[in-house]
Scaffold this motif. Sequence first.
Motif, PDB file in Angstrom:
ATOM      1  N   THR A  55       7.926 -76.268  50.867  1.00  0.00           N
ATOM      2  CA  THR A  55       7.646 -74.854  51.109  1.00  0.00           C
ATOM      3  C   THR A  55       6.160 -74.641  51.357  1.00  0.00           C
ATOM      4  N   ILE A  77      13.068 -67.713  52.609  1.00  0.00           N
ATOM      5  CA  ILE A  77      12.993 -69.032  53.236  1.00  0.00           C
ATOM      6  C   ILE A  77      14.058 -69.957  52.656  1.00  0.00           C
ATOM      7  N   ASP A 102      13.388 -67.745  43.526  1.00  0.00           N
ATOM      8  CA  ASP A 102      12.153 -68.436  43.167  1.00  0.00           C
ATOM      9  C   ASP A 102      12.188 -68.853  41.704  1.00  0.00           C
ATOM     10  N   ASN A 135      11.610 -67.986  48.203  1.00  0.00           N
ATOM     11  CA  ASN A 135      11.101 -69.126  48.956  1.00  0.00           C
ATOM     12  C   ASN A 135      11.931 -70.392  48.743  1.00  0.00           C
ATOM     13  N   TYR A 160       2.195 -61.575  48.006  1.00  0.00           N
ATOM     14  CA  TYR A 160       3.565 -62.044  47.799  1.00  0.00           C
ATOM     15  C   TYR A 160       4.197 -61.392  46.578  1.00  0.00           C
ATOM     16  N   ASN A 186       4.693 -62.099  52.039  1.00  0.00           N
ATOM     17  CA  ASN A 186       5.835 -62.943  51.700  1.00  0.00           C
ATOM     18  C   ASN A 186       6.684 -62.176  50.684  1.00  0.00           C
TER      19      ASN A 186
END
Length: 308
Positions: A95, A55, A115, A85, A109, A81
């Motif tokens: 987020t 993301i 991250d 992110n 995840y 996920n």
Amino acid sequence: MRARYGVPLALTAVGAAGLTYAAGFEVRSFRLRRVTVPVLPRGMRPLRVLQVSDIHMVSGQRKKQRWLQSLAGLRPDFVINTGDNLSDTEGVPETLDALGPLMEFPGAYVFGSNDYYGPKLRNPARYLVEQVRGRHGLNGNAPVVGAVHNPWEDLRDAFDAAGWVGLSNSRGRLKLEGIEIALTGLDDPHIKRDRYAEVAGGPESGADLSLAVVHAPYLRSLDAFTADGYPLVLAGHTHGGQLCIPFYGALVTNCDIDPDRVKGLSTHTAGGHTSFLHVSAGCGTNRYTPVRFACPPEATLLTLTERG
């Protein structure tokens, strides 16, 4: 004069138009990929798995937030996920706002390097050099010095509070209606945080289905999961190549997987076993390279069906 300057000017104009398209349109042209994967035991109902990845949230990316929120309308059985992110030390609240509706569903995840650490400005040509030399991330390169640390613990705590299962070098289970999914995950191989010995042993007995999850699809991780007999491995990290050549594909993968498998569904063989591999092209970019070309941002809805 016209012959001398016409071609360079034309090439400059084409390049400028391509950059405008890549940065102004395609990078926000979010898509949903739909894939069917025959991995379930006989007699088991189909399962719908939504995979979101990469993301790379930066504060102010409202369209991306709204699009991610809208994916809850797909009503998946569960969400995976596959990390990266963040691309902003202040990006955790946005987020979580974007993923909030998806966190109402069962999920799991793993984290990626972005991250843990903030992005750094670098020459994009280095990715080509690293691809040729086979040196990616911390795998063969010098350790990162002076990295910005992201507040990944806040992200972890929110995911855990929502009931999502953390899979960084660990195992976990998701219990659906009458179905139990066993999951095995690794921390990010791109920065050498993977510890396969801690999760080795293959699929768990007693589960209806076992899946493997990792952020970066490095061959050592794919080999280990496949040799242990996992039917499906889910990964992200590659951005699908991010800047691709139309009708040719990706030039780089940012890991040691081959460009032909930089995104989408493929297979991987190791230790006498063959697994399905799905690599998400992700829906974001590093904040310093906010462009995509011939590789739209995406999430994937995988429909798992009975084995043939």
